[in-house]
Enzyme design. Structure first.
Site, short mmCIF file in Angstrom:
data_model
loop_
_atom_site.label_atom_id
_atom_site.label_comp_id
_atom_site.label_asym_id
_atom_site.label_seq_id
_atom_site.Cartn_x
_atom_site.Cartn_y
_atom_site.Cartn_z
N ARG A 284 42.34 35.50 43.73
CA ARG A 284 43.52 36.33 43.48
C ARG A 284 43.17 37.74 43.95
NH1 ARG A 284 45.56 36.77 37.34
NH2 ARG A 284 43.68 38.01 37.19
N TYR B 63 48.97 50.05 37.88
CA TYR B 63 48.85 49.86 36.43
C TYR B 63 47.68 50.69 35.89
CZ TYR B 63 47.39 47.79 32.03
OH TYR B 63 46.97 47.63 30.73
N1 UDP Z 1 42.31 33.28 36.38
C1 UDP Z 1 42.29 32.03 36.98
N2 UDP Z 1 43.42 31.27 36.92
C2 UDP Z 1 44.56 31.71 36.29
C3 UDP Z 1 44.58 32.97 35.67
C4 UDP Z 1 43.41 33.73 35.74
O1 UDP Z 1 41.30 31.60 37.57
O2 UDP Z 1 45.57 30.97 36.31
C5 UDP Z 1 41.09 34.10 36.43
C6 UDP Z 1 41.29 35.46 37.09
O3 UDP Z 1 41.11 35.36 38.48
C7 UDP Z 1 40.22 36.30 36.40
C8 UDP Z 1 40.10 35.67 35.02
O4 UDP Z 1 40.70 34.38 35.12
O5 UDP Z 1 38.99 36.14 37.05
C9 UDP Z 1 40.84 36.45 33.94
O6 UDP Z 1 42.14 36.72 34.41
P1 UDP Z 1 43.28 37.29 33.47
O7 UDP Z 1 44.54 37.37 34.30
O8 UDP Z 1 43.34 36.50 32.21
O9 UDP Z 1 42.78 38.74 33.07
P2 UDP Z 1 42.31 39.99 33.99
O10 UDP Z 1 40.81 39.93 34.00
O11 UDP Z 1 42.92 39.86 35.33
O12 UDP Z 1 42.82 41.16 33.22
#
Ligand code: UDP
Length: 332
Positions: free
Chosen positions: A287, A141
């Site tokens: 994740r 991405y």
């Molecule tokens: N996150 C989480 N639980 C969820 C979704 C996201 O703990 O169900 C955490 C994720 O690991 C990251 C933050 O929230 O640290 C923001 O994630 P998001 O997917 O919203 O945006 P990204 O930063 O990945 O673009």
């Protein structure tokens, strides 16, 4: 009236952009294949359903209009999916965007605002991240967006196409008038998921990792309200139209303030608690591919375009998202 083409204008950020432009007096056409967007989010402007892969359709569109500028939001943006299906990402985000650029040059529409991403930086070497930070994306991405940024530099030099690439950090929030908001399927973003756990659409929210080197062990992100993102696009477009900005420019878009996942959940609990709702929180493993901290230095756009976020506090962001979530639940 100035005509603007908003590609991907039926999506989350695009639909807010279309509303803002329409309210500012622009004549807006939306081009969207509705693969991740919704017809119901196109409340302003005219919708043309089509795909960037369809070059004859794009040529017809440009021949029938007198666009002065284009804002392009059309892209796939799920990091995990980009790892398992890179072809889908390179084809849509790069090859199809190339069609758009070529038709723009063909019809001499020489101003483009392009949605880029903090994912072009990869793992941060320092924080806050400014535009000089190395760009070494760690997933397809981010790589697909960086490829277009490179194309834009070459198209500026060779064909005179002016562009502004805006590197978003974490887009969130909803239209303060509640006509529009975030609606992804599947939803993967933290704030809407936390609020779905409050409204009952989800049973709980999982925190991905609590052993990061941050104050409470959860990841830090820079959350920026969708309205503030859109105002930056409008300033970028205006600067190109007035020739204040030429060539291929890039700007970060963030608040410069980081919040941990735990802080977002705590603020959300306070907000939904006022309406009598609770949030069930669970712990989960990290994740894959999540850096501990992603925070933007957005001084460049503040200085050059005089951009100022109006909804920078996390309470307002989450309050707007919560109002939207309640509306979605009421509609179901
Ligand atoms: N996150 C989480 N639980 C969820 C979704 C996201 O703990 O169900 C955490 C994720 O690991 C990251 C933050 O929230 O640290 C923001 O994630 P998001 O997917 O919203 O945006 P990204 O930063 O990945 O673009």
């Amino acid at each position: 009236m100035k005509e603007v083409l908003v590609v991907g204008g039926a999506g989350y950020i695009g639909s807010h952009m279309v509303k803002m432009l329409s309210k500012s007096g622009f004549d807006v056409t939306v081009f969207d294949n509705l693969s991740t967007g919704y017809k119901s989010l196109v409340k302003y402007g005219k919708l043309v359903v089509g795909d960037l892969a369809d070059r004859p359709l794009l040529e017809k569109l440009f021949s029938e209009h007198n666009f002065q500028s284009v804002i392009d939001f059309a892209a796939f943006s799920l990091v995990g999916e980009s790892v398992s299906e890179p072809a889908k990402y390179y084809r849509n985000n790069v090859a199809n965007t190339l069609n758009l650029l070529d038709v723009m040059v063909q019809y001499k529409v020489m101003h483009l605002v392009f949605s880029s991403t903090a994912a072009t930086y990869g793992n941060p070497v320092y924080t806050p991240i400014d535009e000089q930070h190395q760009q070494v994306p760690i997933n397809p991405y981010g790589a697909s967006k960086l490829m277009v940024e490179r194309l834009l530099q070459d198209y500026a030099k060779a064909y005179g196409l002016n562009s502004v690439a805006l590197r978003y950090f974490n887009a969130c929030g909803a239209d303060p008038e509640l006509e529009l908001g975030e609606m992804h399927d599947p939803e993967t973003h933290l704030i809407p998921l936390v609020l779905q756990a409050a409204s009952g659409r989800l049973s709980s929210i999982c925190i991905f990792g609590q052993d990061y080197p941050t104050q409470d062990g959860t990841c830090i992100r820079d959350y920026i309200h969708v309205q503030d993102l859109c105002s930056a696009h409008q300033l970028a477009m205006a600067a190109m139209l007035s020739s204040t900005l030429t060539g291929a420019e890039c700007f970060n878009l963030g608040n410069g303030a980081g919040f941990t996942v735990q802080q977002v959940i705590n603020v959300s609990k306070d907000i939904v608690g006022k309406d009598g709702y609770t949030i069930n929180v669970q712990q989960a493993d990290r994740r894959e591919g999540d850096p501990a901290e992603l925070v933007a230095n957005s001084r460049k756009i503040e200085e050059i375009l005089h951009w100022k976020p109006l909804y920078s506090d996390i309470e307002t962001i989450i309050q707007h998202a919560w109002e939207w979530e309640k509306r979605l639940v009421a509609l179901h």
